[in-house]
Design an enzyme around this catalytic site. Sequence first.
Site, mmCIF file in Angstrom:
data_model
loop_
_atom_site.group_PDB
_atom_site.id
_atom_site.type_symbol
_atom_site.label_atom_id
_atom_site.label_comp_id
_atom_site.label_asym_id
_atom_site.label_seq_id
_atom_site.Cartn_x
_atom_site.Cartn_y
_atom_site.Cartn_z
ATOM 1 N N ASP A 223 0.201 4.314 -8.852
ATOM 2 C CA ASP A 223 -0.521 4.502 -10.400
ATOM 3 C C ASP A 223 -1.161 6.019 -10.119
ATOM 4 O O ASP A 223 -1.480 6.300 -9.242
ATOM 5 C CB ASP A 223 -1.510 3.247 -10.403
ATOM 6 C CG ASP A 223 -2.548 3.606 -11.937
ATOM 7 O OD1 ASP A 223 -1.784 3.404 -12.801
ATOM 8 O OD2 ASP A 223 -3.414 4.039 -11.897
ATOM 9 N N GLU A 276 8.303 2.257 8.772
ATOM 10 C CA GLU A 276 8.140 1.292 9.968
ATOM 11 C C GLU A 276 8.829 -0.126 9.839
ATOM 12 O O GLU A 276 8.976 -1.085 10.430
ATOM 13 C CB GLU A 276 6.896 1.150 10.288
ATOM 14 C CG GLU A 276 6.060 2.066 11.113
ATOM 15 C CD GLU A 276 4.715 2.185 11.210
ATOM 16 O OE1 GLU A 276 4.299 0.953 11.277
ATOM 17 O OE2 GLU A 276 4.166 3.011 11.293
HETATM 18 C C1 GLC Z 1 -1.839 4.484 -15.312
HETATM 19 C C2 GLC Z 1 -1.682 2.953 -15.678
HETATM 20 C C3 GLC Z 1 -2.700 2.874 -16.960
HETATM 21 C C4 GLC Z 1 -4.073 2.993 -16.415
HETATM 22 C C5 GLC Z 1 -4.305 4.208 -15.730
HETATM 23 C C6 GLC Z 1 -5.419 4.231 -14.872
HETATM 24 O O1 GLC Z 1 -1.562 5.302 -16.232
HETATM 25 O O2 GLC Z 1 -0.340 2.859 -16.207
HETATM 26 O O3 GLC Z 1 -2.462 1.653 -17.382
HETATM 27 O O4 GLC Z 1 -4.871 2.818 -17.480
HETATM 28 O O5 GLC Z 1 -3.249 4.666 -14.899
HETATM 29 O O6 GLC Z 1 -5.449 3.614 -13.918
#
Ligand code: GLC
Length: 572
Positions: A223, A276
């Site tokens: 993310d 790993e």
């Molecule tokens: C990413 C996710 C989104 C979230 C953001 C903060 O873009 O896809 O849904 O709100 O990160 O974590």
Amino acid sequence: MPTITTQATHSNASIMADPNWWRQAAVYQIYPRSFADSNGDGIGDLKGVTARIPYLKDLGIDAVWLSPFYPSALADGGYDVDDYRNVDPKLGTLDDFDEMANALKTAGIKLIVDIVPNHSSNRHQWFQEALASPKGSAARNRYIFRDGLGDNGELPPSDWDSVFGGPAWERITEPDGTPGQWYMHIFAREQPDFNWDNPEVRADFLKTLRFWADRGVDGFRIDVAHALTKNLEETLPTKADLEAQGEALYLAGQHPYWDRDDVHGIYAEWRRLFNEYNPPRTAVAEAWVHADRRARYASPEGLGQAFNFDLLQADFDAGQFRTTIVKNLAEAQASGASSTWVFSNHDVVRHATRYGLPASDPSAGGEIMAGQAGKRWLLAGGRQDDVDVELGLRRARAASLLMFALPGSAYLYQGEELGLQEVGSEIPDSARQDPAFFRNKGVDIGRDGCRVPLPWTSGGSSFGFGPGGSHLPQPEWFAGNSVEAQEGQEDSTLSLYRRALALRRQLQTAETLELLETGRDDVLAFRRPNGWTSVTNFGTESFELPSGRLLVSSSPFKGDLLPGATTAWIQA
Ligand code: GLC
Ligand code: CA
């Protein structure tokens, strides 16, 4: 026309044993709270996923990407994580997770989980410790705390905005009750940013990755992979300073918090850990960065693959698709990764709706990212009155079929195989959950419209989502999109996806394609090495297909004239 080649080859038949399984996988994103609810509390859960594995197998996908399922107050749909090494009790237990992971393995489906390393939730034990500890303490140093400006520190350390709107800094109350320091949050205030200069933070994420890899997870979706490292010197630049430096700042990798060059040190360390394992664990970066800088995330010494959101941002237009495809295949080749393709996910308006919006509507394409890398435009969703639902779906089916013919990984989002439209005004303000809606009120209605629980049956409680209700209201028209309504219907979107994914498995071969001259600006055609040809007519006038056997088409037609807004696959 040029032949475009990317590196390795891969056959889906051997997907489980093959260390390159990810290179051309069809990956299905599950947003667990809205997929299937096993116990009737209105929230989808892991047992719900396990129960639907036969559906996933029939659909013909290679892997599942599971959005966050960790303990969370859901301030941002689970992207506010309280505990990285556990399951949200609302969604199940670690045993349920193991059961799901094993059942997926038995079904021959790989499992990718979401890792949220830029920020934790404000309920995370570390953040609670930070609040209870004094300024300058080791506990505060795991996050980004600073004194405010002004005589009494009453002003935020900078005027930066958070992605969801409003300031990127929040003031805390010190343990003695006095107004105190400020902490940084690029997203919602419930999502404090970690301090990635702190070795303790780095070590903890290695532990988390190992925890899930040891449990049999095959890969990770990272993310906001481009936000972790920061350069927050004594005097922070103002928003205007940053804007004045424009693109150059991003291209130099020197923005204070987006896409900094030093973030790749983290991923090099993660890659050593992934390697790993046998087969090596995979990773895909969510990085809304300048196209020229994307390859760094996708390199084999880094995460290995990165999302490109270029097709998602393109209009339904042959020229834009052609340019995007050529560019991204070349980019993938340069980085050693395979390309990624995606039209829909949990953050954007569903493509069946985008393609039905009048071209003048900014959500219809082109401007999802507001000019700058990393500054995403969270689309104003809506099944507004001006959406041409029929045209939108027809184009979405054509676009998806085209995507399934491309070399590289295809990422699909739950519900697109049902031809779902974005849910708009049917969600009353009182039922909305997305922080983007609350922080941005009146400007952006947020992302709830693509997160409404799936319709499995045409009637009954929550359209078969579960034995109870649904945490977001489902509109009446969901009945017509349900799995039940589409099952056995030859022309349904579900049948199209099943047919196309099954064929893709058989036909997917070397990661190459050859663009074909069609003599028309609005028709895009390409051939894969085994004579498999995909032709898309983006226009309205029909197009005479090359000779060969018709394998599948996104809309029915007779003879060899391909109608507008239609894709056909032909076998020479
Ligand atoms: C990413 C996710 C989104 C979230 C953001 C903060 O873009 O896809 O849904 O709100 O990160 O974590
Ligand atoms: Ca439930």
